[in-house]
Design an enzyme around this catalytic site. Structure first.
Site, PDB file in Angstrom:
ATOM      1  N   GLU A  80       0.029   6.002   2.034  1.00 23.72           N
ATOM      2  CA  GLU A  80      -0.259   5.005   0.996  1.00 23.72           C
ATOM      3  C   GLU A  80      -0.174   5.763  -0.317  1.00 23.72           C
ATOM      4  O   GLU A  80      -0.937   6.714  -0.542  1.00 23.72           O
ATOM      5  CB  GLU A  80      -1.652   4.409   1.192  1.00 23.72           C
ATOM      6  CG  GLU A  80      -1.906   3.156   0.392  1.00 23.72           C
ATOM      7  CD  GLU A  80      -1.098   1.972   0.899  1.00 23.72           C
ATOM      8  OE1 GLU A  80      -0.455   1.313   0.065  1.00 23.72           O
ATOM      9  OE2 GLU A  80      -1.112   1.704   2.111  1.00 23.72           O
ATOM     10  N   ASP A 102      -9.852   1.205  -9.313  1.00 23.07           N
ATOM     11  CA  ASP A 102     -10.040   2.583  -8.889  1.00 23.07           C
ATOM     12  C   ASP A 102     -11.236   3.230  -9.568  1.00 23.07           C
ATOM     13  O   ASP A 102     -11.521   2.989 -10.742  1.00 23.07           O
ATOM     14  CB  ASP A 102      -8.779   3.407  -9.198  1.00 23.07           C
ATOM     15  CG  ASP A 102      -7.616   2.998  -8.330  1.00 23.07           C
ATOM     16  OD1 ASP A 102      -7.812   2.915  -7.108  1.00 23.07           O
ATOM     17  OD2 ASP A 102      -6.521   2.739  -8.864  1.00 23.07           O
ATOM     18  N   TYR A 113      -5.243  -4.494   4.852  1.00 21.58           N
ATOM     19  CA  TYR A 113      -6.133  -3.515   4.227  1.00 21.58           C
ATOM     20  C   TYR A 113      -7.541  -4.116   4.188  1.00 21.58           C
ATOM     21  O   TYR A 113      -7.806  -5.036   3.434  1.00 21.58           O
ATOM     22  CB  TYR A 113      -5.655  -3.188   2.817  1.00 21.58           C
ATOM     23  CG  TYR A 113      -6.271  -1.946   2.205  1.00 21.58           C
ATOM     24  CD1 TYR A 113      -7.645  -1.774   2.114  1.00 21.58           C
ATOM     25  CD2 TYR A 113      -5.472  -0.923   1.712  1.00 21.58           C
ATOM     26  CE1 TYR A 113      -8.204  -0.637   1.553  1.00 21.58           C
ATOM     27  CE2 TYR A 113      -6.007   0.214   1.149  1.00 21.58           C
ATOM     28  CZ  TYR A 113      -7.376   0.353   1.073  1.00 21.58           C
ATOM     29  OH  TYR A 113      -7.920   1.487   0.523  1.00 21.58           O
TER      30      TYR A 113
END
Length: 269
Positions: free
Chosen positions: A49, A60, A175
């Site tokens: 990934e 993030d 995911y």
């Protein structure tokens, strides 16, 4: 058969789950980034990934944000990232490669053009971190047109209806977020994910990979025990790069040790 389908079939035959590391392409510089990605594969990663650096990575945490900043300062651009990907695919024709990035990077190039460029570089899947399920359709159409598998996120607080929609639209893999919030090894995954994984399995979702906060081998074991087809580790991998910026050989050695230990934990025996 897609590379993901082939991988999961092989892993089932070996009674294993997948371990998938994440790194930022271009971190700490494009040449070192290529060497790092090759090391991940040589050390036993089942799939990759990979991120494209972006100036406003809202999903993030600080570790991956700093990786993006390092890559941008080193001159990483989407074109240079695709050049790295092309080199990786030339050397490793079989490993599944996924991108995890932000919509602005896709839209700046043009959706169809970006997906086609990704396909030409050997990319198998794309996950757009800031696009919710209700807005994914045009991206999915571009993915289908180019032969890319569009990855969808199953968050821990999703309703049964939302999980059903994710399962119907999923391909490649799903995911599954181990916890809410942003990425980061500083906060562990909430590994009581069995109910979520069971619901996705019952809805015939693509194989589930658990991510967010996966940083230790015992967490990989827990994810597999809960029913995940594998685990993704990002910040823990990127942390190793950050801690060894002044010694590339030490960095590669530490990455090798980490990947090997995490992959060993994915054995179901």
């Amino acid at each position: 058969m897609s590379r993901y389908n082939s991988l999961f079939c092989q892993l089932r035959e070996r009674n294993q789950a997948a371990f998938v590391p994440f790194v930022m392409i271009g971190d700490p510089d494009p040449n070192s980034s290529f060497d790092i990605i090759c090391q991940l594969i040589e050390s036993g990663a089942d799939a990759l990934e990979l991120g494209f650096p972006y100036s406003d990575p809202i999903a993030d945490g600080p570790t991956i944000q700093k990786a993006a900043i390092r890559a941008l300062k080193a001159g990483a651009t989407p074109s240079r990232c695709f050049a790295v990907l092309t080199k990786v695919r030339s050397r490793y024709p079989d490993i599944p490669v996924g991108l995890l990035l932000y919509s602005n990077l896709v839209l700046a190039k043009g959706m169809n053009a970006f997906y086609q460029q990704a396909k030409d570089a050997g990319v198998d899947s794309i996950l757009i971190a800031d696009v919710p399920l209700r807005e994914i359709e045009p991206f999915k159409q571009a993915a289908n047109k180019s032969g890319i598998e569009q990855i969808l996120i199953a968050p821990p607080n999703a309703s049964d209806e939302a999980l059903s929609d994710v399962a119907k639209a999923s391909c490649g893999y799903t995911y599954v977020l181990g916890r809410a919030g942003v990425t980061g090894a500083e906060t562990d995954a909430d590994l009581d994910a069995k109910a979520l994984l069971d619901k996705l399995h019952q809805a015939n979702s693509a194989p589930s990979l658990l991510g967010f906060g996966i940083s230790r081998p015992e967490q990989v074991k827990q994810a597999v025990k809960a029913g995940a087809a594998g685990a993704i580790s990002g910040s823990a991998t990127v942390n190793i790069i950050e801690r060894n910026l002044d010694d590339k050989q030490q960095m590669l050695m530490k990455l090798d040790e980490f990947i090997a230990s995490m992959k060993a934990a994915a054995n179901k025996d």
